[in-house]
Design an enzyme around this catalytic site. Sequence first.
Site: not given
Ligand code: FNR
Length: 346
Positions: A26-27, A58, A173-174, A178, A225, A315-316
């Site tokens: 989660l960025t 990431a 991170h594939g 990106y 990924r 994630g969220r």
């Molecule tokens: C993400 N996601 C994401 N994916 C990834 O591969 N690298 C990253 O840095 C990020 N950053 C990121 C930031 C934020 C704020 C969100 C909401 C999402 C995607 C994340 O890993 C995930 O695939 C999705 O959020 C879906 O899962 P959830 O949130 O429904 O459990």
Amino acid sequence: MTDILLEPYALNDTLTLKNRILMAPLTRCMADDQLVPTDAMVEYYAKRAEAGLIISEATIIRPDAQGYPNTPGLFTAQQIAGWKKVTQAVHNNGGKIFAQLWHVGRVAHPHFFDGEVLAPSAIGIEGSVPRMRELTYQVPKAATQEDIKQLVADYAKAAENAIEAGFDGVEIHGANGYLIDQFLHYSANQRTDEYGQTPENMSRFALEVVDATVNRIGADRVGLRLSPGAYFNMEGDSRDRNVFDYLLKALEQRDLAYLHVGIFDDSMTFDYLDGHASDYIRKHYQGHLVGVGSYTAQTGAEAIAQDRFDLLAIGRPFIANPDYVSKIKQNQAVTEYDEAMLATLD
Ligand code: FNR
């Protein structure tokens, strides 16, 4: 019902996770201006060490990999030292953590670095950097073969740096439109050399990055990924299916720690994949698979019980609930995620 999530899970002889819940990458854009992880980030990750495995936000492998403000890096001594504090705090709390290695390719913006934006082909995307709307995306330079060699070397170096920083492994991170994903989809890859035009050629960059990383730190410590379904900064093309058919077979021979679906909502379906991205990967790849994308503990546990994937990334809900795993263990309600929560790092 959710007990299956709380079982330990062996990825390989090196790594056994204490449960099947991963914290998704989660960025958060909260590193300092040298892209060094801060003390607040140390706290943030340490609080989430109950996850079977944390995947870091990431983390860029070199300056021109950057497309968003204050995303952390893994290419300077200070960045490595900053991450060391994070990994130690997570380990002290009994957790495990992988670094997600990132190059955004054409989603980069020269506002963040000196130099050109690199991608497989000179095909730009519409739009601008989120929260910095004045920075519109540019048409990238098509990477030369020399550029590609250097990129591969820089992924491997970042993986080595991750191990030096104390990470248990890396997730390449594939996914999500990106750099690596740009090579895997026809709409972004129109190269005519051995990195384009055919499934084998279009998979070459991804496999070179995987192989260089595996050679450096060992397959047991490398996850990947992928987004076979184009859904973010990418147009899908029915021919993409052939690329992923080829790639997944080739990856099976690499014995990686796991593959991870890159998607926001796994209820999405793709015509050219005959359905859900997760089901498509499951069908074509025998190794460990991490599912993700708008699952709850209940729906995720059900999917694992049905053998649709082996591990669940959250994630969220992990942003909204640092104690997500405890809440699941104790059958407590989880706090609902809200975008406003992105403003602070709690
Ligand atoms: C993400 N996601 C994401 N994916 C990834 O591969 N690298 C990253 O840095 C990020 N950053 C990121 C930031 C934020 C704020 C969100 C909401 C999402 C995607 C994340 O890993 C995930 O695939 C999705 O959020 C879906 O899962 P959830 O949130 O429904 O459990």
